[in-house]
Design an enzyme around this catalytic site. Structure first.
Site, PDB file in Angstrom:
ATOM      1  N   ASP A  48      31.172  18.080 -59.479  1.00  0.00           N
ATOM      2  CA  ASP A  48      31.330  19.541 -59.432  1.00  0.00           C
ATOM      3  C   ASP A  48      31.814  19.935 -58.039  1.00  0.00           C
ATOM      4  OD1 ASP A  48      31.312  22.204 -59.973  1.00  0.00           O
ATOM      5  OD2 ASP A  48      29.147  22.402 -60.207  1.00  0.00           O
ATOM      6  N   TRP A  49      33.064  19.633 -57.765  1.00  0.00           N
ATOM      7  CA  TRP A  49      33.712  19.946 -56.498  1.00  0.00           C
ATOM      8  C   TRP A  49      34.340  21.332 -56.640  1.00  0.00           C
ATOM      9  CZ3 TRP A  49      37.933  16.177 -54.109  1.00  0.00           C
ATOM     10  CH2 TRP A  49      38.497  16.751 -52.965  1.00  0.00           C
ATOM     11  N   GLU A  50      33.678  22.330 -56.049  1.00  0.00           N
ATOM     12  CA  GLU A  50      34.154  23.716 -56.162  1.00  0.00           C
ATOM     13  C   GLU A  50      34.654  24.228 -54.813  1.00  0.00           C
ATOM     14  OE1 GLU A  50      31.620  26.452 -58.300  1.00  0.00           O
ATOM     15  OE2 GLU A  50      30.771  24.873 -59.501  1.00  0.00           O
ATOM     16  N   PHE A  51      35.916  24.191 -54.606  1.00  0.00           N
ATOM     17  CA  PHE A  51      36.991  23.593 -55.372  1.00  0.00           C
ATOM     18  C   PHE A  51      37.938  22.924 -54.383  1.00  0.00           C
ATOM     19  CE2 PHE A  51      35.756  27.250 -58.019  1.00  0.00           C
ATOM     20  CZ  PHE A  51      35.551  26.629 -59.227  1.00  0.00           C
TER      21      PHE A  51
END
Length: 378
Positions: free
Chosen positions: A144-147
């Site tokens: 969950d690399w935001e972003f």
């Protein structure tokens, strides 16, 4: 010696038996019915509270790698929670697959940008993720690399996925265990056209390396814009491209495999304070956030608010969403009707499944049960 004809027949029989065995060992993948489980809910909503008959995959949210080594430093308290999480969900009937989600919206993008920028740091991160998954008996991990903030980040994102898949395959081959799942939570659109540098996700790498992607089809409107109410997870929006239908169309047009696409649904709503309680539709003038923590209420809390305040509840067919009004308080959310309509749309688009953020927000499993009943494709 057998004749050539007999030899060919024997080969065909062996191939069919092998194929049958493979299918039995690895049955066709069913639709994904997922939900994120926030770790901070442990004390009020333990994993044992989850009705696993309604889901296929539960994501533990979140773990974050070390800012320097990019390995996962798991303290004793977290270690205990992880063991409880996986063992509990594995022992329930039916059991569900578990993944741990890495990062989250509160983490920010800088740590991941640094991690993905060199081969050494990528490998450190990947090796550690595999070690954690196996130690705590997870079935995989969710990034969950935001972003990713720019085109270079997107290039590193693609390389990371390539290398991650290689290491997962290698580990599976070495240990003779099933490959760990690799998924990712991603922006609602394949490209970022609203803010920052224009950049797009590396769809070829996603198609090749990820089992699926969780499309975050929510947070289109909220406390960052208090001038007007909004459908925070609108399926359609005739006035802008900020909608689920538009975001999904960009992924499909970019070549993303439909079998990799999972529709995200919120188990929470966004709230506003109306400027004039007599003007209360979607897009009505507002002067601030409404009830809840920073203008947010879980579906469970919304149901209670509506009952306690005798709120007017409206289903909006134009956006496929619901909202409620009590005095100057305005809440936009998804109800059972909007969820059923959205999942009918997802199935018409031949998507792989759906997920919720977050599982603890439901009320008596009303939304989750509606979703399962609406998803008529196995």
């Amino acid at each position: 010696m057998a004749s050539p004809k007999t030899y060919i027949m024997l080969c065909c029989i062996i191939f069919c038996l092998a194929l049958s065995s493979c299918v039995m060992a690895h049955p066709p993948s069913k639709g994904v019915k997922g939900a994120y489980y926030p770790s901070w809910a442990f004390s009020t909503f333990p994993p044992s509270s989850i009705d696993t008959s309604l889901f296929t995959h539960i994501y533990y949210a979140f773990l974050v790698p070390n800012n320097t080594t990019f390995k996962f430093d798991i303290d004793d308290e977290t270690s205990t929670l992880l063991f409880k999480f996986t063992s509990t969900l594995r022992s329930k009937r039916p059991s569900v697959k578990t993944l741990f989600s890495i990062g989250g919206g509160g983490e920010g993008p800088a740590r991941f940008s640094r991690m993905a920028s060199t081969s050494a740091t990528r490998l450190s991160f990947i090796k550690s993720s595999i070690e954690v998954a196996r130690k705590y008996e997870f079935d995989g991990f969710d990034l969950d690399w935001e972003f990713p903030q720019n085109k270079k980040d997107m290039e590193y994102f693609a390389i990371l996925l390539d290398e991650w898949r290689v290491e997962v395959k290698k580990e599976s081959w070495t240990t003779k265990r099933p490959q760990l799942l690799i998924t990712a939570a991603v922006y609602f659109s394949v490209d970022f056209f609203l803010w920052g540098e224009f950049r797009s996700y590396p769809v070829p790498s996603i198609n090749k390396n990820l089992d699926w992607i969780n499309l975050m089809f929510y947070d289109y409107h909220g406390s960052w814009d208090t001038s007007a109410t909004g459908a925070q997870a609108a399926l359609f929006d005739t006035k802008s491209n900020v909608s689920t239908s538009y975001g999904l169309s960009t992924w499909i047009k970019a070549g993303a495999l439909r079998s990799k696409l999972i529709m995200g649904l919120p188990l929470y709503g966004r709230t506003w304070k109306l400027k004039d309680p007599n003007v209360d539709g979607i897009g009505a003038p507002a002067v601030g956030v409404g009830p809840g923590d920073e203008g947010t209420l879980t579906y469970r809390e919304i149901e209670k608010f509506n009952e306690d305040n005798n709120a007017k509840v409206v289903y909006d067919s134009a956006t496929v969403s619901a909202y409620s009004v009590a005095g100057t308080s305005w809440i936009g959310f998804d109800d059972t009707k909007s969820v059923a309509r959205k999942l009918a749309y997802a199935q018409a688009q031949r998507l792989r499944g759906y997920f919720f953020w977050a599982v603890a927000g439901d009320k008596d499993w009303k939304i989750s049960r509606t979703a399962k009943q609406s998803w008529i494709i196995s």
